[in-house]
Enzyme design. Structure first.
Site, short mmCIF file in Angstrom:
data_model
loop_
_atom_site.label_atom_id
_atom_site.label_comp_id
_atom_site.label_asym_id
_atom_site.label_seq_id
_atom_site.Cartn_x
_atom_site.Cartn_y
_atom_site.Cartn_z
N CYS A 114 0.70 -1.25 -0.57
CA CYS A 114 -0.15 0.07 0.25
C CYS A 114 0.65 1.16 0.01
CB CYS A 114 -0.49 0.39 1.04
SG CYS A 114 -2.10 -1.66 0.92
N HIS A 255 -3.20 6.86 3.00
CA HIS A 255 -4.01 5.08 2.40
C HIS A 255 -4.87 5.12 3.10
CE1 HIS A 255 -4.43 1.37 1.68
NE2 HIS A 255 -4.13 0.76 2.58
N ASN A 285 -10.12 -0.97 0.94
CA ASN A 285 -8.92 -0.62 0.33
C ASN A 285 -7.97 -1.09 -1.25
OD1 ASN A 285 -5.68 -0.62 0.76
ND2 ASN A 285 -5.94 -2.02 2.31
#
Length: 328
Positions: A114, A255, A285
Protein backbone atom coordinates in the site's frame (compact mmCIF):
# COMPACT_ATOMS: atom_id res chain seq x y z
CA UNK A 1 19.61 18.68 -13.38
CA UNK A 2 16.29 19.74 -11.89
CA UNK A 3 15.70 21.20 -8.45
CA UNK A 4 12.42 19.39 -7.99
CA UNK A 5 9.57 17.53 -9.67
CA UNK A 6 6.01 18.51 -10.41
CA UNK A 7 2.87 16.56 -11.20
CA UNK A 8 1.68 17.59 -14.66
CA UNK A 9 -1.11 15.08 -15.13
CA UNK A 10 -3.32 12.90 -12.93
CA UNK A 11 -5.79 10.15 -13.80
CA UNK A 12 -7.65 7.25 -12.23
CA UNK A 13 -9.76 4.32 -13.29
CA UNK A 14 -12.21 2.18 -11.33
CA UNK A 15 -13.95 -0.95 -12.59
CA UNK A 16 -17.67 -0.63 -13.25
CA UNK A 17 -18.85 -3.45 -10.98
CA UNK A 18 -19.88 -2.30 -7.51
CA UNK A 19 -19.93 -4.83 -4.64
CA UNK A 20 -21.89 -3.50 -1.66
CA UNK A 21 -21.91 -4.61 1.95
CA UNK A 22 -25.45 -5.88 1.37
CA UNK A 23 -24.09 -8.07 -1.41
CA UNK A 24 -21.40 -9.46 0.87
CA UNK A 25 -23.76 -10.27 3.74
CA UNK A 26 -25.51 -12.72 1.41
CA UNK A 27 -22.35 -14.81 1.01
CA UNK A 28 -20.38 -14.45 4.28
CA UNK A 29 -21.27 -14.15 7.95
CA UNK A 30 -21.25 -10.36 8.19
CA UNK A 31 -23.59 -7.37 7.96
CA UNK A 32 -23.62 -3.90 6.49
CA UNK A 33 -23.62 -2.38 9.98
CA UNK A 34 -20.69 -4.53 11.15
CA UNK A 35 -18.58 -3.54 8.13
CA UNK A 36 -19.46 0.17 8.27
CA UNK A 37 -18.84 0.61 12.01
CA UNK A 38 -15.48 -1.17 11.92
CA UNK A 39 -14.09 -0.04 8.58
CA UNK A 40 -16.18 2.84 7.21
CA UNK A 41 -16.59 0.91 3.95
CA UNK A 42 -19.98 0.75 2.21
CA UNK A 43 -18.96 -0.61 -1.20
CA UNK A 44 -15.95 -1.43 -3.37
CA UNK A 45 -15.19 -1.90 -7.08
CA UNK A 46 -14.41 -5.31 -8.56
CA UNK A 47 -12.54 -5.94 -11.81
CA UNK A 48 -14.02 -8.20 -14.45
CA UNK A 49 -12.63 -11.72 -14.78
CA UNK A 50 -10.86 -10.69 -17.97
CA UNK A 51 -9.33 -7.53 -16.43
CA UNK A 52 -5.79 -7.68 -15.04
CA UNK A 53 -3.91 -4.94 -13.19
CA UNK A 54 -2.28 -3.76 -16.43
CA UNK A 55 -5.72 -3.13 -17.96
CA UNK A 56 -6.69 -0.84 -15.09
CA UNK A 57 -3.24 0.79 -15.18
CA UNK A 58 -3.49 1.62 -18.88
CA UNK A 59 -6.88 3.33 -18.46
CA UNK A 60 -5.60 5.51 -15.61
CA UNK A 61 -2.40 6.26 -17.53
CA UNK A 62 -4.28 7.38 -20.65
CA UNK A 63 -6.16 9.99 -18.63
CA UNK A 64 -3.00 11.21 -16.88
CA UNK A 65 -1.18 11.52 -20.21
CA UNK A 66 -4.10 13.42 -21.72
CA UNK A 67 -4.12 15.83 -18.76
CA UNK A 68 -0.37 16.32 -19.23
CA UNK A 69 -0.79 16.87 -22.99
CA UNK A 70 1.80 14.19 -23.67
CA UNK A 71 2.01 11.27 -26.07
CA UNK A 72 3.07 7.84 -24.76
CA UNK A 73 6.32 7.93 -26.76
CA UNK A 74 7.38 11.06 -24.84
CA UNK A 75 7.57 9.11 -21.56
CA UNK A 76 11.10 8.14 -20.45
CA UNK A 77 10.23 5.78 -17.60
CA UNK A 78 7.17 3.82 -16.45
CA UNK A 79 6.92 2.77 -12.82
CA UNK A 80 4.04 0.55 -11.74
CA UNK A 81 3.39 0.06 -8.03
CA UNK A 82 1.45 -3.16 -7.53
CA UNK A 83 1.22 -6.31 -5.42
CA UNK A 84 -1.14 -7.89 -7.95
CA UNK A 85 1.01 -7.97 -11.10
CA UNK A 86 -0.36 -9.62 -14.21
CA UNK A 87 2.37 -12.24 -13.72
CA UNK A 88 5.80 -12.54 -12.09
CA UNK A 89 7.48 -11.49 -15.32
CA UNK A 90 7.48 -9.66 -17.57
CA UNK A 91 6.76 -6.81 -15.20
CA UNK A 92 3.36 -5.15 -15.32
CA UNK A 93 5.23 -1.96 -16.27
CA UNK A 94 6.54 -3.68 -19.41
CA UNK A 95 3.05 -4.88 -20.28
CA UNK A 96 1.73 -1.33 -19.79
CA UNK A 97 4.55 0.07 -21.93
CA UNK A 98 3.48 -2.20 -24.79
CA UNK A 99 -0.24 -1.49 -24.43
CA UNK A 100 0.33 2.27 -24.34
CA UNK A 101 2.87 2.29 -27.15
CA UNK A 102 5.41 4.04 -24.90
CA UNK A 103 8.27 2.55 -26.88
CA UNK A 104 10.94 4.93 -25.54
CA UNK A 105 10.29 4.22 -21.86
CA UNK A 106 12.21 2.01 -19.47
CA UNK A 107 9.83 -0.02 -17.31
CA UNK A 108 9.93 -1.23 -13.72
CA UNK A 109 7.54 -2.57 -11.08
CA UNK A 110 7.65 -1.46 -7.43
CA UNK A 111 6.54 -3.91 -4.74
CA UNK A 112 5.87 -1.98 -1.54
CA UNK A 113 2.20 -2.93 -1.06
CA UNK A 114 0.00 0.00 0.00
CA UNK A 115 3.03 2.31 0.25
CA UNK A 116 3.96 1.66 -3.37
CA UNK A 117 2.81 5.01 -4.74
CA UNK A 118 4.79 6.92 -2.09
CA UNK A 119 7.88 4.81 -2.81
CA UNK A 120 7.38 5.53 -6.50
CA UNK A 121 7.19 9.29 -5.93
CA UNK A 122 10.47 9.28 -4.02
CA UNK A 123 12.21 7.12 -6.64
CA UNK A 124 10.89 9.38 -9.41
CA UNK A 125 12.08 12.48 -7.58
CA UNK A 126 15.60 11.08 -7.31
CA UNK A 127 15.82 9.99 -10.94
CA UNK A 128 14.38 13.22 -12.35
CA UNK A 129 16.46 15.51 -10.15
CA UNK A 130 19.63 13.59 -11.09
CA UNK A 131 18.85 14.22 -14.74
CA UNK A 132 18.34 10.54 -15.57
CA UNK A 133 14.77 11.00 -16.82
CA UNK A 134 12.57 13.96 -17.72
CA UNK A 135 9.08 12.51 -17.92
CA UNK A 136 8.03 9.67 -15.64
CA UNK A 137 4.69 7.88 -15.69
CA UNK A 138 3.98 6.57 -12.19
CA UNK A 139 1.01 4.22 -11.93
CA UNK A 140 -0.45 2.31 -8.99
CA UNK A 141 -2.81 -0.47 -10.04
CA UNK A 142 -4.36 -3.27 -8.02
CA UNK A 143 -6.82 -6.10 -8.57
CA UNK A 144 -6.97 -7.27 -4.97
CA UNK A 145 -10.17 -9.18 -5.71
CA UNK A 146 -7.95 -11.73 -7.47
CA UNK A 147 -6.06 -12.56 -4.23
CA UNK A 148 -9.02 -12.31 -1.85
CA UNK A 149 -10.47 -15.27 0.03
CA UNK A 150 -14.16 -14.47 -0.37
CA UNK A 151 -14.98 -16.83 2.50
CA UNK A 152 -12.79 -14.91 4.97
CA UNK A 153 -14.96 -12.13 6.37
CA UNK A 154 -12.02 -10.45 8.12
CA UNK A 155 -10.36 -9.59 4.79
CA UNK A 156 -12.91 -9.82 1.96
CA UNK A 157 -14.93 -6.86 3.28
CA UNK A 158 -11.88 -4.58 3.10
CA UNK A 159 -10.51 -4.90 -0.40
CA UNK A 160 -11.26 -3.35 -3.78
CA UNK A 161 -9.77 -2.81 -7.24
CA UNK A 162 -8.63 0.35 -9.01
CA UNK A 163 -5.77 2.33 -10.50
CA UNK A 164 -4.34 5.83 -10.30
CA UNK A 165 -1.58 7.48 -12.31
CA UNK A 166 0.49 10.66 -12.37
CA UNK A 167 2.90 12.12 -14.91
CA UNK A 168 5.97 13.68 -13.30
CA UNK A 169 8.30 16.22 -14.86
CA UNK A 170 11.21 18.45 -13.76
CA UNK A 171 10.53 21.71 -11.96
CA UNK A 172 13.05 24.50 -11.47
CA UNK A 173 10.79 26.25 -9.01
CA UNK A 174 11.61 25.82 -5.36
CA UNK A 175 8.02 26.78 -4.53
CA UNK A 176 6.26 23.73 -5.97
CA UNK A 177 6.72 20.00 -6.01
CA UNK A 178 8.04 17.56 -3.42
CA UNK A 179 9.08 19.53 -0.33
CA UNK A 180 9.92 16.60 1.94
CA UNK A 181 9.66 12.82 2.00
CA UNK A 182 10.43 9.80 4.13
CA UNK A 183 10.40 6.06 3.55
CA UNK A 184 10.78 3.17 5.93
CA UNK A 185 10.16 -0.50 6.55
CA UNK A 186 9.70 -2.92 9.43
CA UNK A 187 10.59 -6.26 7.90
CA UNK A 188 10.01 -8.08 11.17
CA UNK A 189 6.29 -7.26 10.86
CA UNK A 190 5.92 -8.92 7.47
CA UNK A 191 3.78 -11.69 8.97
CA UNK A 192 0.97 -9.22 9.72
CA UNK A 193 -0.01 -8.81 6.06
CA UNK A 194 1.25 -11.15 3.37
CA UNK A 195 0.50 -13.60 0.59
CA UNK A 196 2.35 -16.86 1.36
CA UNK A 197 1.85 -18.90 -1.81
CA UNK A 198 3.19 -18.77 -5.33
CA UNK A 199 6.74 -17.59 -4.76
CA UNK A 200 9.95 -19.56 -4.33
CA UNK A 201 9.17 -20.20 -0.64
CA UNK A 202 5.86 -21.93 -1.38
CA UNK A 203 5.75 -22.64 -5.12
CA UNK A 204 2.34 -23.46 -6.51
CA UNK A 205 1.17 -27.03 -5.85
CA UNK A 206 -2.15 -28.74 -5.27
CA UNK A 207 -1.37 -28.47 -1.54
CA UNK A 208 -0.79 -24.69 -1.58
CA UNK A 209 -4.04 -24.21 -3.48
CA UNK A 210 -5.96 -26.48 -1.11
CA UNK A 211 -4.55 -24.56 1.88
CA UNK A 212 -5.57 -21.24 0.32
CA UNK A 213 -2.00 -19.95 0.45
CA UNK A 214 -2.58 -17.87 -2.68
CA UNK A 215 -4.89 -15.51 -0.81
CA UNK A 216 -3.96 -12.45 1.23
CA UNK A 217 -3.51 -13.11 4.98
CA UNK A 218 -3.83 -10.45 7.67
CA UNK A 219 -3.56 -10.08 11.44
CA UNK A 220 -5.83 -7.08 11.80
CA UNK A 221 -5.47 -6.05 15.45
CA UNK A 222 -1.67 -6.00 15.48
CA UNK A 223 -1.60 -4.32 12.07
CA UNK A 224 -3.94 -1.55 13.25
CA UNK A 225 -1.57 -0.42 16.00
CA UNK A 226 1.49 -0.43 13.74
CA UNK A 227 -0.42 1.29 10.95
CA UNK A 228 -1.38 4.27 13.11
CA UNK A 229 2.12 4.49 14.59
CA UNK A 230 3.73 4.36 11.13
CA UNK A 231 1.38 6.94 9.60
CA UNK A 232 1.87 9.37 12.48
CA UNK A 233 5.68 9.03 12.59
CA UNK A 234 5.98 9.39 8.79
CA UNK A 235 3.78 12.50 8.79
CA UNK A 236 5.64 14.08 11.70
CA UNK A 237 8.94 13.37 9.95
CA UNK A 238 8.07 15.26 6.76
CA UNK A 239 6.34 18.08 8.66
CA UNK A 240 9.53 18.58 10.67
CA UNK A 241 11.73 18.38 7.56
CA UNK A 242 9.64 21.00 5.78
CA UNK A 243 9.64 23.23 8.87
CA UNK A 244 5.89 23.66 8.87
CA UNK A 245 3.10 22.97 11.35
CA UNK A 246 0.24 20.47 11.01
CA UNK A 247 -2.25 23.35 10.73
CA UNK A 248 -0.40 24.55 7.59
CA UNK A 249 -1.51 21.45 5.68
CA UNK A 250 -4.40 22.17 3.32
CA UNK A 251 -5.28 18.56 2.51
CA UNK A 252 -4.25 15.25 4.08
CA UNK A 253 -4.60 12.23 1.78
CA UNK A 254 -3.83 9.07 3.75
CA UNK A 255 -3.89 5.52 2.47
CA UNK A 256 -7.55 4.49 2.44
CA UNK A 257 -7.44 1.30 4.50
CA UNK A 258 -9.87 1.80 7.34
CA UNK A 259 -11.76 4.85 8.63
CA UNK A 260 -10.68 4.18 12.21
CA UNK A 261 -7.01 4.18 11.21
CA UNK A 262 -7.52 7.42 9.27
CA UNK A 263 -9.37 9.10 12.16
CA UNK A 264 -6.82 8.03 14.77
CA UNK A 265 -3.86 9.11 12.63
CA UNK A 266 -5.30 12.53 11.74
CA UNK A 267 -6.09 13.22 15.40
CA UNK A 268 -2.58 12.33 16.58
CA UNK A 269 -0.91 14.32 13.78
CA UNK A 270 -3.11 17.31 14.57
CA UNK A 271 -5.03 17.66 11.30
CA UNK A 272 -8.79 18.38 11.53
CA UNK A 273 -11.05 15.92 9.72
CA UNK A 274 -12.40 18.60 7.39
CA UNK A 275 -8.93 18.67 5.82
CA UNK A 276 -8.72 14.89 5.40
CA UNK A 277 -9.75 13.36 2.09
CA UNK A 278 -11.77 10.16 2.50
CA UNK A 279 -13.18 7.83 -0.14
CA UNK A 280 -12.67 4.48 1.62
CA UNK A 281 -16.45 4.31 2.00
CA UNK A 282 -16.84 3.97 -1.79
CA UNK A 283 -13.77 1.98 -2.84
CA UNK A 284 -12.45 0.10 0.18
CA UNK A 285 -8.73 -0.58 0.40
CA UNK A 286 -7.20 -0.47 -3.09
CA UNK A 287 -3.64 -0.84 -1.76
CA UNK A 288 -1.08 1.25 -3.69
CA UNK A 289 -3.83 2.75 -5.87
CA UNK A 290 -5.73 4.39 -3.02
CA UNK A 291 -3.70 7.61 -2.76
CA UNK A 292 -3.52 8.47 -6.48
CA UNK A 293 -7.23 7.67 -6.89
CA UNK A 294 -8.00 10.02 -3.99
CA UNK A 295 -5.63 12.65 -5.38
CA UNK A 296 -7.38 12.57 -8.75
CA UNK A 297 -10.80 12.82 -7.14
CA UNK A 298 -9.76 15.70 -4.86
CA UNK A 299 -8.48 17.62 -7.89
CA UNK A 300 -11.66 17.04 -9.88
CA UNK A 301 -13.76 18.11 -6.90
CA UNK A 302 -11.81 21.39 -6.60
CA UNK A 303 -10.38 20.53 -3.20
CA UNK A 304 -6.80 21.26 -4.32
CA UNK A 305 -5.65 24.62 -5.65
CA UNK A 306 -2.29 26.02 -6.69
CA UNK A 307 -0.02 26.66 -3.72
CA UNK A 308 -1.77 24.18 -1.41
CA UNK A 309 0.25 21.94 0.89
CA UNK A 310 -0.74 18.31 0.36
CA UNK A 311 0.35 15.52 2.72
CA UNK A 312 0.37 11.97 1.32
CA UNK A 313 0.87 9.21 3.88
CA UNK A 314 0.79 5.41 3.64
CA UNK A 315 1.63 2.10 5.29
CA UNK A 316 1.46 -1.36 3.78
CA UNK A 317 2.50 -4.99 3.90
CA UNK A 318 6.20 -5.46 4.36
CA UNK A 319 5.67 -3.62 6.63
CA UNK A 320 6.41 -0.51 4.58
CA UNK A 321 5.58 3.12 5.26
CA UNK A 322 6.24 6.53 3.78
CA UNK A 323 5.02 10.10 3.42
CA UNK A 324 5.44 12.95 0.97
CA UNK A 325 4.67 16.64 1.39
CA UNK A 326 3.79 18.40 -1.86
CA UNK A 327 3.35 22.05 -2.70
CA UNK A 328 0.78 22.05 -5.49
Amino acid sequence: MSKNIKIVGVGSYLPEKILTNLDLQKTVDTSDEWIRTRTGIRERRIAREDQASSDLAVEAAKIALQKASLKPEEIDLILVATITPDMFFPSTACIVQDKLGAKNAAALDISAACSGFIYGLVVSHSLICQGQYKKVLLIAAETLSKITDWEDRSTCVLLGDGAGAVVLAPSDSGKEGLLASTLGAIGSAGNLLYLPGGGSRNPTTHQTVDKKLHYLKMQGNDLFKLAVKSLVEAAENVIQKAKIKPQDIDLFIPHQANIRIINASAKRIGIPMDRVYINVDRYGNTSAASIPIALDEALREGKIKKGDLILLDAFGGGLTWGACLLRW
